[in-house]
Scaffold this active site. Structure first.
Site, mmCIF file in Angstrom:
data_model
loop_
_atom_site.group_PDB
_atom_site.id
_atom_site.type_symbol
_atom_site.label_atom_id
_atom_site.label_comp_id
_atom_site.label_asym_id
_atom_site.label_seq_id
_atom_site.Cartn_x
_atom_site.Cartn_y
_atom_site.Cartn_z
ATOM 1 N N SER A 106 0.833 -1.193 0.000
ATOM 2 C CA SER A 106 0.000 0.000 0.000
ATOM 3 C C SER A 106 0.871 1.246 0.000
ATOM 4 O O SER A 106 1.744 1.405 -0.847
ATOM 5 C CB SER A 106 -0.960 -0.045 1.211
ATOM 6 N N GLU A 200 -1.418 -3.285 -8.176
ATOM 7 C CA GLU A 200 -2.697 -3.541 -7.497
ATOM 8 C C GLU A 200 -3.176 -2.233 -6.900
ATOM 9 O O GLU A 200 -2.438 -1.268 -6.791
ATOM 10 C CB GLU A 200 -2.516 -4.594 -6.404
ATOM 11 N N HIS A 270 -4.734 -5.743 -1.677
ATOM 12 C CA HIS A 270 -5.385 -5.394 -0.421
ATOM 13 C C HIS A 270 -6.419 -6.406 0.039
ATOM 14 O O HIS A 270 -7.070 -6.199 1.065
ATOM 15 C CB HIS A 270 -6.058 -4.023 -0.546
#
Length: 304
Positions: A106, A200, A270
């Site tokens: 992230s 992602e 995630h």
């Protein structure tokens, strides 16, 4: 078992219960968890002051001991604020002598890419303390693939992918798409030629995903790669205005614009179920029919 050193360079860990559960779960498995105070720190929306969060990163250069895993508590936002003041040369020197196994994803992608750009430092894009190890139920797939990546100098992932038949080899890199795009034009986006880029994201509508990928394309990044692998893009729901435009439509459009193969479907991102990828390692991607394999090597692993 391993020593796990926690860092929190990004957002405040609002789910303190999950973080405590993650520590308890890791300790029950025989690991030693240190720097727990990072979990509790808070300054507005951040995991402590700039100085405290920066110290989490810079202190890694002098962290003693072997077989150490460094794990981010959570993502959020905040790593971008630190990039100018990180002692990249000291961290690179530390990793060349006795590499730490640094793991997160992230927002942490910004620091991972900075390390790769500064000195080809390999880090692991994978689970974090609160969201993954602190989940009410730890996903067995995620746990298995985490330890597989950290313990095995060579490993292979296999999934039901979509895309054109291809075989490609190169440096494996990437992570969170929004963070990669935020680094365009900065010293912290590595220049990877003939690599395998894996991306992602979360809570990004397909048109936003497309726009970010096009920005990487227009910046010359995508066509310099051997292949693009799409992980999970969770938290996205099409609406009536889209009139059928969804992630599948976005993938088809992207493939029509690029000269490199785009393979989708990897459990990476995630979601509770995710693989762990050593960013900066060497990888070979093969896609044939409905089967994709990614064989990874050249990354640091735990001493056994």
């Amino acid at each position: 078992m391993s020593l796990i050193h926690l860092i929190a360079p990004s957002g405040y860990c609002i789910n303190q219960v999950a973080a405590a559960r993650g520590v308890e779960r890791l300790e029950a498995a025989g690991h030693q968890v240190e720097n727990r105070e990072a979990i509790l720190r808070r300054e507005q929306r951040f995991a402590g002051t700039e100085q405290a969060r920066l110290a989490d990163i810079n202190s890694l250069a002098t962290l003693e001991g072997q077989n150490r895993i460094v794990m981010a508590v959570r993502g959020g936002y905040g790593a971008s604020r630190l990039l100018e003041d990180i002692d990249w040369s000291a961290l690179v020197a530390r990793q060349q002598q006795d590499p730490l196994l640094i793991c997160g994803h992230s927002d942490f992608t910004a620091i991972q890419m900075g390390l790769l750009a500064a000195g080809n430092v390999i880090t692991f894009s994978g689970p974090m303390l609160a969201g993954n190890f602190g989940a009410e139920t730890l996903d067995a797939f995620t746990e298995y693939h985490f330890w597989q990546a950290l313990r095995n100098p060579v490993f292979t992932l296999e999934w039901n992918g979509e895309g054109p038949a291809c075989q490609a080899s190169g440096t494996l890199w990437g992570g969170n798409l929004a963070m990669l795009v935020s680094l365009i034009g900065t010293p912290w986006l590595p220049t990877i030629e003939n690599g395998i880029l894996v991306v992602e994201d979360i809570n990004e509508h397909p048109f936003r995903v497309e726009r970010m990928l096009l920005q990487l394309h227009y910046a010359g990044v995508l066509n310099r790669q051997q292949a693009i692998v799409l992980g999970s893009f969770s938290g996205v729901a099409a609406n009536d205005y889209d009139a059928g435009y969804d992630l599948q439509s976005m993938c088809r459009y992207l493939r029509s614009r690029l000269h490199v193969p785009v393979i989708s479907g990897l459990d990476f991102g995630h979601e509770p179920r995710t693989v762990t990828l050593p960013l900066g390692a060497q990888a070979t991607l093969v896609h044939h029919g409905a089967t994709s394999t990614l064989t990874v090597s050249g990354h640091p692993v735990l001493n056994t």
